[in-house]
Every structure is written in C-alpha cells, then in structure tokens.
Design an enzyme around this catalytic site. Sequence first.
Site, PDB file in Angstrom:
ATOM      1  N   ASP A   1       0.980  -1.168  -0.005  1.00 53.14           N
ATOM      2  CA  ASP A   1      -0.120  -0.088   0.056  1.00 53.14           C
ATOM      3  C   ASP A   1       0.862   1.346  -0.037  1.00 53.14           C
ATOM      4  O   ASP A   1       2.051   1.026   0.502  1.00 53.14           O
ATOM      5  CB  ASP A   1      -0.793  -0.145   1.250  1.00 53.14           C
ATOM      6  CG  ASP A   1      -1.832   1.242   1.462  1.00 53.14           C
ATOM      7  OD1 ASP A   1      -2.321   1.665   0.401  1.00 53.14           O
ATOM      8  OD2 ASP A   1      -1.821   1.693   2.554  1.00 53.14           O
ATOM      9  N   LEU A   2       0.439   2.485  -0.496  1.00 49.91           N
ATOM     10  CA  LEU A   2       1.168   3.541  -0.457  1.00 49.91           C
ATOM     11  C   LEU A   2       1.032   4.633   0.805  1.00 49.91           C
ATOM     12  O   LEU A   2       1.840   4.662   1.792  1.00 49.91           O
ATOM     13  CB  LEU A   2       0.677   4.418  -1.741  1.00 49.91           C
ATOM     14  CG  LEU A   2       1.634   5.685  -1.780  1.00 49.91           C
ATOM     15  CD1 LEU A   2       3.148   5.481  -1.863  1.00 49.91           C
ATOM     16  CD2 LEU A   2       1.083   6.304  -3.531  1.00 49.91           C
TER      17      LEU A   2
END
Length: 214
Positions: free
Chosen positions: A9-10
């Site tokens: 995920d970012l």
Amino acid sequence: MSRPTLFFDLDGTLIDSAVGITRCVAHALTQLDHPVPTDAELRGWIGPSLRTSFTPLLGNAAKVEAAVAHYLERFEAHGWAEHQVYAGIGETIEQLHAGGHRLAVVTAKNEPHARKIIAHLPFGHRFDDVIGATADGRLSQKPDLIAEALRRLSLDASACWMIGDRRMDIEGARHHGMRNVGVLWGFGGEQELRDAGADQLAAAPHDLRAMLAA
C-alpha cells in the site's frame, strides 16, 4: 524456492501523507461550501477511495464527483508532494529487493498521482509496477485493485503478500486468499487490523524482513 511478490500500500505504509490528503479533502469541501470535518475525522479518509468517503457526507452523486474533481485539482498542484517517507522503509525496500522479492505498489490513490509520488521516492525504481485507482472510480476498491495487479504481473495470489496499514488492505488480501501483514506505523491501528483478520502485524519496517523469511 522463489521469493513471494510483495504488494505495498502507499499512504500509511510507504509514506505519511496525512497533510496532503487532509488539506485536499478540506479544499474540496470548502469549494462546495460544505463544513469540513475535524482533523481527527479527516485522518480516517486516508486509505479508502475518495468516492467511498465523500458519498456518505455529500450524498448527491453530482456533488461527490465535483468534490473528487476539486480534490484532484489541488492534489495535482500541491498535495502529491505533501508527505514524508517513514523512517526505515527505504532501507527495508532496498533489502527486500536485494533479497529477491519482486515489489509492486497497490493503492486506492489515483494511479497517475501514485506513479508521480513513487517516481520521486529514492527507492521508487525498485517497484515493478504501480497499480492505482482509475479517475472514473471504476477501479478503486482494494479487492479489484489487487486483482488488477495480479493480472498485470501475471501472478497467482498464492505467490504474493499484501502489506498495508488499513482494514481495506487486509480485507482485499483475504478476498483473494493472499497472505498479508498489517503495519502499525500508519493510520489504521492495531485493533482495526486485528479485526480485519491480519495474518501478522509489523511494528516497524525492519520487522517485515523477519516475517517474510519465516
């Protein structure tokens, strides 16, 4: 034995993007003359897709689309750069890459913006691909984003791990029967990740190497 591919995920996992995201949400709501939630409430917007968060607040589909447009306008100009890289995550990414793991980013953030951010990170070149949401919202939920990542990279879910800080990351991974790690340095917190059914919890980036080697 080949190393698993890792989907990161970012927001809340690679970068602390609270400032950029919350300012863009506030900007969008201000443009629509809608009251802006508190800072604490706005932190809950980090992770879900924009339409998922705007819809219950605005209700009207046209207003939701207008809010998304205002958000993206400010994010394109300023918000994308309003973040900090979490301490230790860069070293961890380099070590995982050196250890033979294939890496990709899977995020509910608008894909062009996610690519722009990743391209400016010192370790961004270690990711084989960046899979993000489409502008029209067709692709925005984590199960669908993970499916798109598996399709693009020609991978089976059994060969991958999902690593993220919110329940959407864990639920998306579980939807595909994918192994997963919930990270505690982001925005979700331990209880949210446990409730979502996280396989493991990482307190710090360096914990990931040991978990993946086990």
